[in-house]
Enzyme design. Structure first.
Site, PDB file in Angstrom:
ATOM      1  CG  HIS A 140       0.340  -6.140   1.838  1.00 42.72           C
ATOM      2  ND1 HIS A 140       0.109  -6.138   0.483  1.00 42.72           N
ATOM      3  CD2 HIS A 140       1.118  -7.211   2.102  1.00 42.72           C
ATOM      4  CE1 HIS A 140       0.722  -7.183  -0.053  1.00 42.72           C
ATOM      5  NE2 HIS A 140       1.341  -7.847   0.903  1.00 42.72           N
ATOM      6  CG  ASP A 160       5.792 -11.151   7.628  1.00 37.60           C
ATOM      7  OD1 ASP A 160       5.839 -12.374   7.460  1.00 37.60           O
ATOM      8  OD2 ASP A 160       6.292 -10.330   6.840  1.00 37.60           O
TER       9      ASP A 160
HETATM   10  N1  ACO Z   1       3.366   1.254  10.570  1.00 37.12           N
HETATM   11  C1  ACO Z   1       3.081   2.573  10.542  1.00 37.12           C
HETATM   12  N2  ACO Z   1       2.736   3.234   9.416  1.00 37.12           N
HETATM   13  C2  ACO Z   1       2.677   2.524   8.282  1.00 37.12           C
HETATM   14  C3  ACO Z   1       2.944   1.160   8.238  1.00 37.12           C
HETATM   15  C4  ACO Z   1       3.297   0.509   9.444  1.00 37.12           C
HETATM   16  N3  ACO Z   1       3.584  -0.788   9.475  1.00 37.12           N
HETATM   17  N4  ACO Z   1       2.810   0.722   6.986  1.00 37.12           N
HETATM   18  C5  ACO Z   1       2.462   1.795   6.252  1.00 37.12           C
HETATM   19  N5  ACO Z   1       2.389   2.883   7.028  1.00 37.12           N
HETATM   20  C6  ACO Z   1       2.055   4.241   6.625  1.00 37.12           C
HETATM   21  C7  ACO Z   1       3.304   4.942   6.131  1.00 37.12           C
HETATM   22  O1  ACO Z   1       3.964   5.627   7.158  1.00 37.12           O
HETATM   23  C8  ACO Z   1       2.715   5.887   5.102  1.00 37.12           C
HETATM   24  O2  ACO Z   1       2.139   6.979   5.765  1.00 37.12           O
HETATM   25  P1  ACO Z   1       2.184   8.464   5.138  1.00 37.12           P
HETATM   26  O3  ACO Z   1       1.415   8.361   3.846  1.00 37.12           O
HETATM   27  O4  ACO Z   1       1.542   9.295   6.169  1.00 37.12           O
HETATM   28  O5  ACO Z   1       3.632   8.768   4.915  1.00 37.12           O
HETATM   29  C9  ACO Z   1       1.593   5.069   4.467  1.00 37.12           C
HETATM   30  O6  ACO Z   1       1.183   4.162   5.487  1.00 37.12           O
HETATM   31  C10 ACO Z   1       2.025   4.281   3.241  1.00 37.12           C
HETATM   32  O7  ACO Z   1       3.125   3.476   3.615  1.00 37.12           O
HETATM   33  P2  ACO Z   1       4.291   3.052   2.622  1.00 37.12           P
HETATM   34  O8  ACO Z   1       5.479   2.601   3.414  1.00 37.12           O
HETATM   35  O9  ACO Z   1       4.535   4.129   1.611  1.00 37.12           O
HETATM   36  O10 ACO Z   1       3.607   1.831   1.898  1.00 37.12           O
HETATM   37  P3  ACO Z   1       4.295   0.796   0.934  1.00 37.12           P
HETATM   38  O11 ACO Z   1       3.240   0.203   0.119  1.00 37.12           O
HETATM   39  O12 ACO Z   1       5.444   1.429   0.222  1.00 37.12           O
HETATM   40  O13 ACO Z   1       4.952  -0.289   1.933  1.00 37.12           O
HETATM   41  C11 ACO Z   1       5.072  -2.034   3.510  1.00 37.12           C
HETATM   42  C12 ACO Z   1       4.316  -1.456   2.305  1.00 37.12           C
HETATM   43  C13 ACO Z   1       6.578  -2.102   3.190  1.00 37.12           C
HETATM   44  C14 ACO Z   1       4.589  -3.439   3.779  1.00 37.12           C
HETATM   45  C15 ACO Z   1       4.815  -1.124   4.741  1.00 37.12           C
HETATM   46  O14 ACO Z   1       3.470  -1.181   5.094  1.00 37.12           O
HETATM   47  C16 ACO Z   1       5.685  -1.504   5.917  1.00 37.12           C
HETATM   48  O15 ACO Z   1       6.836  -1.039   5.996  1.00 37.12           O
HETATM   49  N6  ACO Z   1       5.186  -2.362   6.867  1.00 37.12           N
HETATM   50  C17 ACO Z   1       5.968  -2.800   7.990  1.00 37.12           C
HETATM   51  C18 ACO Z   1       6.899  -3.934   7.575  1.00 37.12           C
HETATM   52  C19 ACO Z   1       6.133  -5.217   7.310  1.00 37.12           C
HETATM   53  O16 ACO Z   1       5.310  -5.654   8.093  1.00 37.12           O
HETATM   54  N7  ACO Z   1       6.479  -5.852   6.183  1.00 37.12           N
HETATM   55  C20 ACO Z   1       5.866  -7.139   5.771  1.00 37.12           C
HETATM   56  C21 ACO Z   1       4.937  -6.920   4.626  1.00 37.12           C
HETATM   57  S1  ACO Z   1       4.151  -8.419   4.150  1.00 37.12           S
HETATM   58  C22 ACO Z   1       5.336  -9.262   3.354  1.00 37.12           C
HETATM   59  O17 ACO Z   1       6.133  -8.766   2.623  1.00 37.12           O
HETATM   60  C23 ACO Z   1       5.467 -10.661   3.604  1.00 37.12           C
END
Ligand code: ACO
Length: 386
Positions: A263, A321
């Site tokens: 998140h 989620d």
């Molecule tokens: N699985 C694996 N690695 C993850 C995940 C995940 N679900 N979420 C974050 N990370 C890692 C990224 O790979 C990144 O690693 P790095 O720094 O080594 O490259 C780091 O954590 C930061 O992740 P970002 O994607 O840059 O974080 P951001 O804040 O932009 O995105 C998001 C947040 C979109 C929710 C992300 O965590 C994600 O894609 N999660 C999976 C999809 C999901 O569950 N979405 C629902 C969110 S809740 C909602 O909107 C209702």
């Protein structure tokens, strides 16, 4: 990195774009508040209508206020026959989120007050949208499965009527409470992507329907509300409990995102995920298939956390989620209805934010850092281009 990168915030991370009185997300402590009330208190004690009233009016309703608010919602609990015929003609394999977007646009075309920009008319439109969204998707489900059309019931609350229209069976009080809680948990959440989208569109002074259509589109994405459907797909693709660990290891090794985790704001476990996990635990136990699904989800959660922590990623936790899908499966909802359930709840937040945006509106208009071709390139006529 572009020259003026000090003004560059990819994903607008950490940027405050406006103020709000509606909700506060404390990402460090894992707390969520609506109008100052903790989400735990609201989830335990309130139903959909009370929390919707809170977000729209800023205060919890007394008995008289909730009675008249429910009457307003009930007065809009019907679909125009023409809208029903449009749903009948909608492709049956269309995703319910696309159906929602298309039908909210249709609702706008059917709204005789569409041109009335007064606050009173906007409030009536907001109630109309909140009341009719569940009818659109449940009616679509009736049509695509070929079951008899289930008409709304005026003696049921918002959550109960949704479950009734979806299945044609009167839900148990336990199912209604669980569903009411899920709706409460999803209603607002700070400057999330779909709410921001709603505010961006509202800031152009577009009508409330346009703002909601855009917000539904944003919510459908797998990085936002669309994740709940992907979570259950992922869990169902794992047949046995002993396959969970290798599945996660393969994902981690390939650096694939794991749906339902992570998140932008929460650095600890999302409080909504905690409540949903506990609810799923209590609600699911009677059904062996669901019991297995819950066991898989809990094991998945445990192993994924271990893997993230071992990699030093201490801030990736289950989000709302992850466990909502398990709960919706237990309630008998079709998988592609999970994100629409999110929408029929979050729509309250969207319309409340629409009103906030309009209070002291300034159009959203940020900038891009230009990184394109050199400026002032020599223009060539068509016959000179290679
Ligand atoms: N699985 C694996 N690695 C993850 C995940 C995940 N679900 N979420 C974050 N990370 C890692 C990224 O790979 C990144 O690693 P790095 O720094 O080594 O490259 C780091 O954590 C930061 O992740 P970002 O994607 O840059 O974080 P951001 O804040 O932009 O995105 C998001 C947040 C979109 C929710 C992300 O965590 C994600 O894609 N999660 C999976 C999809 C999901 O569950 N979405 C629902 C969110 S809740 C909602 O909107 C209702």
């Amino acid at each position: 990195m572009p020259a003026n990168s000090e003004n560059y915030f990819p994903g607008l991370e950490g940027v405050n774009v406006d103020t709000t009185r509606l909700s506060f997300v404390d990402g460090q402590k894992g707390n969520l508040f609506y109008c100052g009330y903790s989400i735990e208190d609201l989830a335990e004690h309130c139903n959909f209508a009370e929390v919707a009233y809170l977000l729209l009016h800023g205060e919890l309703p007394n008995q008289q206020q909730i009675d008249s608010f429910q009457e307003e919602l009930l007065a809009e609990r019907y679909l125009d026959p023409h809208l029903k015929s449009i749903i009948t003609l909608t492709p049956k394999d269309g995703h319910p989120m696309a159906v929602l977007q298309a039908l909210v646009a249709q609702l706008a075309m059917h709204d005789k007050e569409i041109a009335d920009r007064s606050l009173e008319a906007k409030r009536r439109k907001a109630i109309r949208i909140i009341a009719k969204l569940p009818l659109v998707v449940t009616y679509f489900e009736n049509v695509r499965t070929g079951m008899r059309t289930v008409e709304p019931r005026m003696d049921l609350g918002h959550a109960a009527n949704y479950l009734w229209m979806l299945t044609g069976e009167e839900p148990t009080p336990e199912a209604v409470k669980v569903f009411d809680t899920a709706l409460t948990l999803h209603m607002d959440h700070g400057c999330n992507n779909s709410t921001f989208t709603c505010r961006v569109v509202s800031s152009t002074e577009a009508d409330i329907y346009s703002a909601v259509v855009a917000a539904i589109g944003s919510l459908s994405g797998p990085l936002h509300g669309g994740a709940n459907e992907r979570v259950i797909h992922m869990l169902e693709s794992i047949e046995e409990l002993d396959e969970v660990e290798p599945f996660i290891d393969a994902k981690v090794a390939s650096k694939e995102k794991i749906m339902g985790f992570g998140h932008r704001v929460y650095k600890v476990m999302d409080p909504r995920a905690k409540i949903l996990r506990d609810l799923a635990g209590k609600f699911v136990v009677a059904d062996p298939e669901m019991d297995k699904c819950l066991k898989k989800a809990n094991l998945f959660y445990k192993i994924t956390e271990e893997r993230f922590q071992a990699k030093g990623k201490m801030d990736i936790w289950p989000n709302v989620d992850f466990f909502s899908g398990v709960l919706y499966k237990a309630l008998g909802l079709p998988r592609d209805f999970f994100t629409p359930v999110f929408a029929i709840s979050r729509v309250v937040g969207w319309v409340a934010h629409h009103f906030e945006q309009m209070e002291d509106n300034r159009i959203y208009r940020p900038r891009f850092i230009y990184e394109g071709a050199e400026l002032g390139r020599k223009f060539k006529k068509m016959d000179k281009r290679t």
